[in-house]
Write an enzyme that holds these catalytic residues in place. Structure first.
Site, PDB file in Angstrom:
ATOM      1  N   ASP A  92      -8.219 -40.619  14.356  1.00 42.48           N
ATOM      2  CA  ASP A  92      -7.115 -39.827  13.806  1.00 42.48           C
ATOM      3  C   ASP A  92      -5.945 -39.630  14.758  1.00 42.48           C
ATOM      4  O   ASP A  92      -4.886 -39.174  14.331  1.00 42.48           O
ATOM      5  CB  ASP A  92      -7.632 -38.442  13.380  1.00 42.48           C
ATOM      6  CG  ASP A  92      -8.670 -38.519  12.278  1.00 42.48           C
ATOM      7  OD1 ASP A  92      -8.700 -39.542  11.566  1.00 42.48           O
ATOM      8  OD2 ASP A  92      -9.447 -37.558  12.124  1.00 42.48           O
TER       9      ASP A  92
ATOM     10  N   GLU B  64      -9.131   4.638  27.984  1.00 37.45           N
ATOM     11  CA  GLU B  64      -9.356   6.080  28.092  1.00 37.45           C
ATOM     12  C   GLU B  64      -8.402   6.711  29.111  1.00 37.45           C
ATOM     13  O   GLU B  64      -7.808   7.762  28.863  1.00 37.45           O
ATOM     14  CB  GLU B  64     -10.804   6.367  28.510  1.00 37.45           C
ATOM     15  CG  GLU B  64     -11.841   5.782  27.565  1.00 37.45           C
ATOM     16  CD  GLU B  64     -12.336   4.419  27.990  1.00 37.45           C
ATOM     17  OE1 GLU B  64     -13.556   4.182  27.918  1.00 37.45           O
ATOM     18  OE2 GLU B  64     -11.494   3.580  28.410  1.00 37.45           O
TER      19      GLU B  64
END
Length: 340
Positions: free
Chosen positions: A203, A55
């Site tokens: 993984d 603002e």
């Protein structure tokens, strides 16, 4: 609550402006100032901690007195406290703003109350305009403010029959390159990426956020490993640009508390079915990203672990927020309907 077409258009423009600001400990906020006839006078957005709020940024682009009688359209309720900058509500009042339109109320204990202060000063206030769109923009920041913990996204990729890996444990790759690129872009927007030790050992993931050409995004999530087993010295994770943090995983709320103390607002969980199930079972998931590949695998390698559900009436219902086609794959974005 009456809102003009010009104000709705300005609010959507304010959403665009807000996204220019950095994602972090402060909310992304945009503002547009309209003349009494609905013309755009000025625009602004928050550029980060210590800088002018949206603002005030917009007001600074006008000459003194030229905002009198104008309408301020803002994504978030103007703040009502003094921190590094003064209260935006007071700045709007002093500038002579006649009307304020905003989307989402500020949930902060110290910063809320701007709307009441504006009304007390005679400013017309319209609250909750396009609130759902703004909730999506501010989702992670609002989670921190409302729940006192980071926003948690759980991601997994699966075949159409709900499997995350083949019977031998292999899982690269179920989805195609478009889906994987989307995952990495979302990783780059997170503050921390959480995986279980089972995933690390099986993984050997890098847990980095990478572009399709293999280069690293500038912003990298902090790697967080959950589990008691040691991470091998030769693991790719040890070459991550940021040092990893390991947690035993016995108290997930405590883990989230410690991550918040480190400035973490967005947690990205993609560490395997057991870890995904643990976060879901604890009611700590705000968003699900499920990547569906047009393939069948079979076997017992399910994408999600035990949720503690023994009867259908206890199933976890979800709200589908969006469905996207990514190459041959489909991404479903969902939010839990309620926290158990």
């Amino acid at each position: 609550m009456s809102v003009t077409d010009a104000e709705r258009t300005a609010l959507r423009r304010a959403f665009e402006l807000a996204r220019r600001g950095p994602r972090g400990l402060n909310p992304q906020v945009g503002a547009v100032l309209l003349s009494p006839s609905g013309d755009v006078l000025a625009e602004g957005w928050h550029r980060g901690a210590g800088t002018a709020h949206a603002e005030v940024d917009a007001l600074s682009k006008l000459s003194p007195g030229s905002a009198r009688g104008a309408t301020a359209v803002v994504t978030l309720e103007p703040c009502n406290h003094t921190g590094r900058t003064g209260p935006c509500a007071l700045a709007l009042i002093e500038a002579g703003i006649a009307r304020v339109v905003f989307a989402v109320a500020d949930p902060g204990d110290a910063s809320s109350g701007g709307a009441d202060r504006l009304r007390a000063a005679g400013v017309d206030v319209a609250a909750g305009v396009l609130a759902d769109e703004c909730e999506d923009l501010l989702r992670s920041w609002l989670t921190v403010q409302r729940l006192g913990r980071p926003h948690v996204t759980v991601k997994w990729a699966q075949s159409l029959d709900g499997r995350a890996a083949a019977s031998d444990g292999t899982s690269q790759w179920i989805t195609g390159p478009d889906a994987r690129a989307d995952v990495h872009e979302r990783r780059a927007a997170a503050d921390a990426i959480v995986a279980g030790t089972g995933t690390v050992l099986a993984d050997d993931p890098a847990l980095t956020a990478r572009r399709p050409d293999g280069s690293l995004y500038d912003d990298q999530p902090r790697p967080v490993i959950v589990g008691t087993r040691a991470v091998p010295q030769e693991a790719r994770l040890r070459r991550h640009p940021r040092p990893f943090m390991q947690d035993e995983g016995e108290d997930l709320p405590d883990l989230l508390d410690r991550l918040r103390e480190l400035g973490t607002h967005r947690v990205f969980v993609e560490g395997g079915p057991t870890l995904a199930g643990s976060f879901l079972r604890a009611g700590l998931v705000d968003e699900l990203l499920v990547y569906l590949a047009p393939t069948l695998i079979g076997g017992d390698r399910l994408a999600v672990g035990d949720l503690g559900i023994t009867t259908i009436r206890d199933q976890r219902r979800l709200d589908i927020a969006a469905v996207h086609r990514l190459g041959d794959d489909i991404l479903v974005i969902a939010h839990p309907k309620e926290t158990p």
